[in-house]
Scaffold this motif. Structure first.
Motif: not given
Length: 88
Positions: A45-46, A49-53
């Motif tokens: 999940l982390g 999240e980094e990919q989305w950011i």
């Protein structure tokens, strides 16, 4: 009589303890496995999240004016929601 009752109680406790030991160990192993799985999911999940950011940052760099317009509209919608909820 008291000695027989005490002896039977000790025997019963010993039998229960002998059976509970493996069950407790199995429960401990299951908890450890679930903890490891939970940590792995949190790591994934982390990373997501980094990919989305990173994706959002790239989009903003490539389309700055569109990003500003979307942010402005979102801000107005949020302001409208909060202002109408305070008037009730």
């Amino acid at each position: 009589m008291v000695d027989r009752v005490a002896a039977r109680a000790h025997e019963t406790i010993d039998r229960v303890a002998a059976k509970a030991g493996p069950a407790v160990e199995k429960l401990r192993e299951s908890a450890s496995t679930y903890r490891e799985q939970l940590h792995a999911k949190a790591d994934r999940l982390g990373a997501l999240e980094e990919q989305w950011i990173d994706s959002a940052r790239s989009y903003v760099r490539e389309h700055p004016f569109t990003s500003l317009a979307v942010a402005a509209v979102a801000g107005m919608v949020i302001a409208k929601i909060f202002s109408s909820s305070h008037h009730r």
